[in-house]
Design a protein around this motif. Structure first.
Motif, PDB file in Angstrom:
ATOM      1  N   LYS A  49       5.371   5.517  -2.383  1.00 44.22           N
ATOM      2  CA  LYS A  49       6.303   6.498  -1.822  1.00 44.22           C
ATOM      3  C   LYS A  49       7.601   6.560  -2.627  1.00 44.22           C
ATOM      4  CE  LYS A  49       4.547   6.396   2.895  1.00 44.22           C
ATOM      5  NZ  LYS A  49       4.796   5.987   4.288  1.00 44.22           N
TER       6      LYS A  49
ATOM      7  N   HIS B 226       0.789  -1.237   0.000  1.00 48.26           N
ATOM      8  CA  HIS B 226       0.000   0.000   0.000  1.00 48.26           C
ATOM      9  C   HIS B 226       0.822   1.290   0.000  1.00 48.26           C
ATOM     10  CE1 HIS B 226       0.665  -0.081   4.382  1.00 48.26           C
ATOM     11  NE2 HIS B 226       0.311   1.189   4.390  1.00 48.26           N
ATOM     12  N   ASP B 227       2.057   1.234   0.514  1.00 45.09           N
ATOM     13  CA  ASP B 227       2.862   2.465   0.556  1.00 45.09           C
ATOM     14  C   ASP B 227       3.986   2.494  -0.483  1.00 45.09           C
ATOM     15  OD1 ASP B 227       1.506   3.928   2.462  1.00 45.09           O
ATOM     16  OD2 ASP B 227       2.706   3.180   4.147  1.00 45.09           O
TER      17      ASP B 227
ATOM     18  N   HIS C 196       1.356   9.280  -3.048  1.00 40.73           N
ATOM     19  CA  HIS C 196       1.711   7.856  -3.187  1.00 40.73           C
ATOM     20  C   HIS C 196       0.494   6.953  -3.380  1.00 40.73           C
ATOM     21  CE1 HIS C 196       0.982   7.872   1.203  1.00 40.73           C
ATOM     22  NE2 HIS C 196       0.896   6.553   1.162  1.00 40.73           N
TER      23      HIS C 196
ATOM     24  N   HIS D  51      -6.476   5.217   0.860  1.00 42.12           N
ATOM     25  CA  HIS D  51      -6.117   4.984   2.269  1.00 42.12           C
ATOM     26  C   HIS D  51      -5.725   6.273   3.007  1.00 42.12           C
ATOM     27  CE1 HIS D  51      -1.932   4.237   0.739  1.00 42.12           C
ATOM     28  NE2 HIS D  51      -1.560   4.666   1.926  1.00 42.12           N
ATOM     29  N   SER D  52      -5.230   7.296   2.305  1.00 43.13           N
ATOM     30  CA  SER D  52      -4.926   8.584   2.965  1.00 43.13           C
ATOM     31  C   SER D  52      -6.041   9.610   2.772  1.00 43.13           C
ATOM     32  CB  SER D  52      -3.633   9.188   2.401  1.00 43.13           C
ATOM     33  OG  SER D  52      -2.564   8.299   2.471  1.00 43.13           O
TER      34      SER D  52
END
Ligand SMILES: [Fe+2]
Ligand SMILES: [Fe+2]
Length: 298
Positions: free
Chosen positions: A141, A137-138, A208, A233-234
């Protein structure tokens, strides 16, 4: 182990990690605050204040610079060309080497956070696609090392551009210096969108989440819920604060449930035992193989 190529390194990789951590910390504490109706513990409150001070400058810059114009340019710049070709697992290792500056102050390394999220999902007996979503998920970045302008166009809570900035976004006052806030169309409640147009058709601020969503939409066989977890998600003003419901369609309501299911794994798995990377690697490589080609274009 992947060794980061020199040309991808940024001297402030460690600082980037710290900002990411502080942003997460604020979201953890805001979540607790919301659950309790107020800040319960004095200690929590202090942490919240400290973290807020640290991220406040970050959001000030982000809220000034995330305009419709920038968002269109970023999509062209980052999705219009291939930066690197590598497997998903190589990307996991690369992110770790790029942001880790061995600073004892940083909470959890990127690889640990990804594996802790995935392992917490797996422990709860969730499907393989969701475990894999936790792992990746990240990964967006990596943008930071592919020519992002700063941290502000990689991490932080996201929001819709092209319509009035929602009051539900963290530090809403800081949008005053964003040129879109006085634009004749972008500053109106609906802006360039129509009610019920579906969130797939709105431009969520660049970072991201959006980048990884675009990569996976094109190159993986992950289901719609997974793509929603990656893309939103953010997107706290939406999944936590209930903003933007006017743009939602039926599918978005299902996506919202999926994102709400995912969020606690992202936020609250950081205190779990440190994962044993080499032991877990074969299992996750097996999952990657089920949903991704051997080589992904980034
Ligand atoms: Fe994230
Ligand atoms: Fe995360």
């Amino acid at each position: 182990m992947v060794h980061a190529p020199e040309y991808l390194k940024r001297p402030d990789g460690g600082l980037f990690d710290k900002t990411s951590d502080a942003i997460d910390e604020v979201n953890v504490l805001k979540g607790k605050k919301k659950e309790a109706g107020r800040v319960k513990e004095e200690e929590d409150f202090r942490n919240y204040k400290d973290a807020c001070d640290r991220v406040q400058n970050f959001y000030k810059e982000q809220h000034e610079k995330q305009t419709v114009e920038y968002n269109m340019k970023a999509r062209e710049k980052f999705l219009g060309k291939v930066n690197v070709k590598m497997s998903i697992w190589e990307a996991v290792e690369l992110l770790e080497t790029l942001v880790d500056d061995s600073d004892p102050d940083t909470d959890v390394g990127q690889i640990e956070h990804l594996l802790q999220t995935a392992e917490a999902i797996r422990r709860d007996g969730k499907p393989e696609w969701m475990q894999l979503t936790g792992l990746i998920h990240d990964l967006g970045k990596l943008l930071y090392f592919f020519g992002a302008e700063g941290q502000w166009d990689v991490v932080g809570d996201t929001f819709v551009v092209g319509c009035a900035f929602s009051e539900h976004i963290v530090y809403p006052d800081t949008f005053a210096s964003n040129p879109d806030s006085t634009h004749p169309v972008y500053s109106t409640p609906l802006g360039i969108y129509k009610p019920g147009c579906g969130l797939t058709n709105v431009m969520v601020s660049w970072g991201h989440d959006e980048y990884m969503y675009q990569i996976c939409k094109k190159q993986s066989t992950l289901p719609r819920e997974a793509l929603a977890m990656l893309r939103y998600h953010s997107f706290y003003p939406w999944h936590r604060e209930g903003a933007y419901s006017i743009f939602m369609d039926d599918e978005d309501h299902k996506d919202l449930e999926a994102v709400k299911q995912f969020n606690p794994y992202d936020l609250y798995s950081k205190s779990d035992d440190p994962p044993k990377v080499e032991e877990l690697k074969p299992y996750y490589q097996g999952l990657i193989k089920k949903f991704f080609p051997d080589v992904v274009e980034w």
